[in-house]
Design a protein around this motif. Sequence first.
Motif, PDB file in Angstrom:
ATOM      1  N   PHE B  25      57.664   8.883  38.870  1.00 35.12           N
ATOM      2  CA  PHE B  25      58.040   8.293  37.588  1.00 35.12           C
ATOM      3  C   PHE B  25      59.004   9.251  36.892  1.00 35.12           C
ATOM      4  O   PHE B  25      58.812  10.466  36.936  1.00 35.12           O
ATOM      5  CB  PHE B  25      56.816   8.082  36.688  1.00 35.12           C
ATOM      6  N   GLU B  27      59.624   8.978  33.572  1.00 34.72           N
ATOM      7  CA  GLU B  27      59.077   9.146  32.221  1.00 34.72           C
ATOM      8  C   GLU B  27      57.607   8.782  32.285  1.00 34.72           C
ATOM      9  O   GLU B  27      57.213   7.893  33.052  1.00 34.72           O
ATOM     10  CB  GLU B  27      59.762   8.186  31.235  1.00 34.72           C
ATOM     11  N   TRP B  29      55.827   7.068  30.254  1.00 34.00           N
ATOM     12  CA  TRP B  29      55.533   5.674  29.899  1.00 34.00           C
ATOM     13  C   TRP B  29      55.700   4.728  31.085  1.00 34.00           C
ATOM     14  O   TRP B  29      55.066   3.682  31.134  1.00 34.00           O
ATOM     15  CB  TRP B  29      56.370   5.217  28.701  1.00 34.00           C
ATOM     16  N   GLY B  31      54.716   5.070  34.159  1.00 29.35           N
ATOM     17  CA  GLY B  31      53.434   4.977  34.845  1.00 29.35           C
ATOM     18  C   GLY B  31      52.436   4.124  34.070  1.00 29.35           C
ATOM     19  O   GLY B  31      51.680   3.342  34.654  1.00 29.35           O
ATOM     20  N   ARG B  32      52.455   4.273  32.728  1.00 25.18           N
ATOM     21  CA  ARG B  32      51.518   3.464  31.914  1.00 25.18           C
ATOM     22  C   ARG B  32      51.834   1.971  32.080  1.00 25.18           C
ATOM     23  O   ARG B  32      50.933   1.140  32.175  1.00 25.18           O
ATOM     24  CB  ARG B  32      51.595   3.828  30.412  1.00 25.18           C
ATOM     25  N   VAL B  33      53.132   1.637  32.109  1.00 27.28           N
ATOM     26  CA  VAL B  33      53.536   0.233  32.247  1.00 27.28           C
ATOM     27  C   VAL B  33      53.121  -0.311  33.614  1.00 27.28           C
ATOM     28  O   VAL B  33      52.553  -1.409  33.722  1.00 27.28           O
ATOM     29  CB  VAL B  33      55.065   0.077  32.049  1.00 27.28           C
ATOM     30  N   MET B  34      53.385   0.476  34.654  1.00 26.30           N
ATOM     31  CA  MET B  34      53.001   0.048  36.000  1.00 26.30           C
ATOM     32  C   MET B  34      51.488  -0.178  36.059  1.00 26.30           C
ATOM     33  O   MET B  34      51.019  -1.212  36.539  1.00 26.30           O
ATOM     34  CB  MET B  34      53.440   1.110  37.018  1.00 26.30           C
ATOM     35  N   ALA B  35      50.731   0.779  35.521  1.00 28.65           N
ATOM     36  CA  ALA B  35      49.266   0.685  35.605  1.00 28.65           C
ATOM     37  C   ALA B  35      48.725  -0.469  34.751  1.00 28.65           C
ATOM     38  O   ALA B  35      47.813  -1.187  35.171  1.00 28.65           O
ATOM     39  CB  ALA B  35      48.642   2.016  35.185  1.00 28.65           C
ATOM     40  N   MET B  36      49.290  -0.671  33.565  1.00 31.31           N
ATOM     41  CA  MET B  36      48.829  -1.801  32.730  1.00 31.31           C
ATOM     42  C   MET B  36      49.096  -3.132  33.417  1.00 31.31           C
ATOM     43  O   MET B  36      48.282  -4.051  33.362  1.00 31.31           O
ATOM     44  CB  MET B  36      49.547  -1.785  31.367  1.00 31.31           C
ATOM     45  N   ARG B  38      49.365  -3.690  36.712  1.00 33.21           N
ATOM     46  CA  ARG B  38      48.407  -3.852  37.810  1.00 33.21           C
ATOM     47  C   ARG B  38      47.029  -4.232  37.269  1.00 33.21           C
ATOM     48  O   ARG B  38      46.347  -5.091  37.808  1.00 33.21           O
ATOM     49  CB  ARG B  38      48.277  -2.554  38.617  1.00 33.21           C
ATOM     50  N   ALA B  39      46.623  -3.548  36.201  1.00 32.68           N
ATOM     51  CA  ALA B  39      45.275  -3.757  35.661  1.00 32.68           C
ATOM     52  C   ALA B  39      45.108  -5.176  35.108  1.00 32.68           C
ATOM     53  O   ALA B  39      44.120  -5.858  35.412  1.00 32.68           O
ATOM     54  CB  ALA B  39      44.991  -2.721  34.569  1.00 32.68           C
ATOM     55  N   TYR B  69      61.290  -0.296  34.915  1.00 29.31           N
ATOM     56  CA  TYR B  69      60.004  -0.364  34.217  1.00 29.31           C
ATOM     57  C   TYR B  69      60.145  -0.909  32.806  1.00 29.31           C
ATOM     58  O   TYR B  69      59.174  -1.390  32.244  1.00 29.31           O
ATOM     59  CB  TYR B  69      59.303   0.993  34.225  1.00 29.31           C
ATOM     60  N   PHE B  73      57.792  -3.792  31.382  1.00 25.39           N
ATOM     61  CA  PHE B  73      57.156  -3.753  30.070  1.00 25.39           C
ATOM     62  C   PHE B  73      57.428  -5.033  29.283  1.00 25.39           C
ATOM     63  O   PHE B  73      56.510  -5.655  28.744  1.00 25.39           O
ATOM     64  CB  PHE B  73      57.652  -2.535  29.267  1.00 25.39           C
TER      65      PHE B  73
END
Lengths: 208, 219
Positions: B25, B27, B29, B31-36, B38-39, B69, B73
Motif C-alpha cells: 500500500f 498510503e 488509508w 489498506g483500510r479501504v481494501m479491508a472495509m 472485503r469485510a 483505491y 472508496f
Amino acid sequence: MTDHDHDHHHDHSELSELELRVRALETVLTEKGYVEPAALDAIIQAYETKIGPHNGAQVVAKAWTDPAFKKALLDDASKAVGTLGHVGRTGDHLVAVENTPQRHNMVVCTLCSCYPWEMLGLPPVWYKAAPYRTRAVKDPRGVLADFGISLPKETEIRVWDSTAETRFLVLPMRPAGTEGWSEQQLADLVTRDSMIGTGFPKTPGAPS
Amino acid sequence: MNGVHDMGGMDGFGKVEPEPNEPVFHETWEGRVMAMTRAMGAAGAFNIDVSRFYRESLPPTVYMTSSYYKKWFLALQDSLIARGYINDAEVKQGHAAAPAKDLKRGPFKLDDVKRVMTRGSFARAAEAPAKFKPGDRVRAKNINPVTHTRLPRYVRGHVGTIERHHGVHVFPDTAAKDAGEHPTWLYTVVFDGAELWGPDADPTVKVSIDAFEPYLEPA
C-alpha cells in the motif's frame, strides 16, 4: 508516474481530505457494529506480511522439480496447490498456463483488476492502470518492451483476459543452468512479473 | 455497460511504468479501504459483481482521474448509502446516527478473517447441458447492456474458438443486479489477433476471454 500521485497534494503533517473521509467511513461502520477494526487490521496485515509472490514462487519451483505435480497443476491448479501444505489453501478456479519455447503467456484484466491474490498478493499499480489494461490485448509485444523484455519474433503470445472468476498463473520456463537446484533455490529465481507473463525468472548468478 | 472501465484495445494511455520495490500500500488509508470492502462484502452487504458495477458506474472523469483505491472508496461508500447501511449525514458527520441495518451474514469480526482470505467458489450445479465443446467456433454476441456485463467490447461480434470449459458459474450480469445467480457454463474462447484488430495485427498474438454461455452463439 503512478496514478496514486493524484492524491499527493497534501502536506504530510496533516491528513488529506481523502484520509479524513476514509476515517469517517470506518468510524461510521464501526459505530454501527458492521465491522471490527481489529478484523480490518488482520486483513491488512495478512496482505502486508503473509500473502505475496513467494506463494506463487513455491508453486512454480515445485512444478519445475516434480513432473507429477506439474501435470496436476496444469490439469487443476486449485486442487494441486491445495496439496502443498506450506503454501496453504487457494480458492477455486485457479488456472496455471505454461510457457514453452513456442508460446509465451501473459495475463491481464481489461475490465477491472482480477489477479490471483492468493498466489501473488495484491496487484501492483501498473497492473490496474490504463496503459497496461488498454494495450495488453492489442500490443502485447509493445507492453513487454516497456518491461524491457523481448521474445523471438515467431513466438506465439497468448494473452489471457481475466473476464470471469477464473484466475491465471503463468508457469514460466525454468532457467538454464539450474540443474540439481533445490526447490527453495529455484523459488528465489521466480519473480512476480514472470508469473504474470511480463517478465522472466532471474538468471542464475546474475545480481538480484 | 459501455463504460470507460472497458479498456481493452484503447490507444493513447502511454507506457506501462512499473515501480521498483512497490509497497503493498502506498498510503495507510488504502489498506483500510481494501479491508472495509472485503469485510462488508463478506458480511453480505453486496456481492462481487455489485461492487464491480458500482466502480464502473463512477462518473467517467472520476474513474479516469482517481487512484485505484480512491475508486474503491467512492464505490464502497456509494453502495453502502444506496443500500441503506449508512446515510449521507453519517459520512459527513463521521458518526453513526441512524439504526444499523441487518447484514445477511452478520457483523464482520476477527474470527471471520480467516474465511475471507480464501476466495469462495463461484461454481454451481449445471441446470442444462453445455451448448458448446472445445473446438467449436463461436461468435461473441453484439450485446450492449447498460447494466454490468463481463463481455468486453473488443470481442463483440468477433469469432473465436472454444478452448476449455470451466464448468458452471454464477452469471455476473444478473448477480450484479441482485437478480439471481442464473448459473451458466463458462468457457475460454480464444481469438486470433487479426480477427480482433484487423489484417495489420501481429500474427503471433492470440487473445482469450472467459465467456459465459449467454455471451456466445454458434459461428
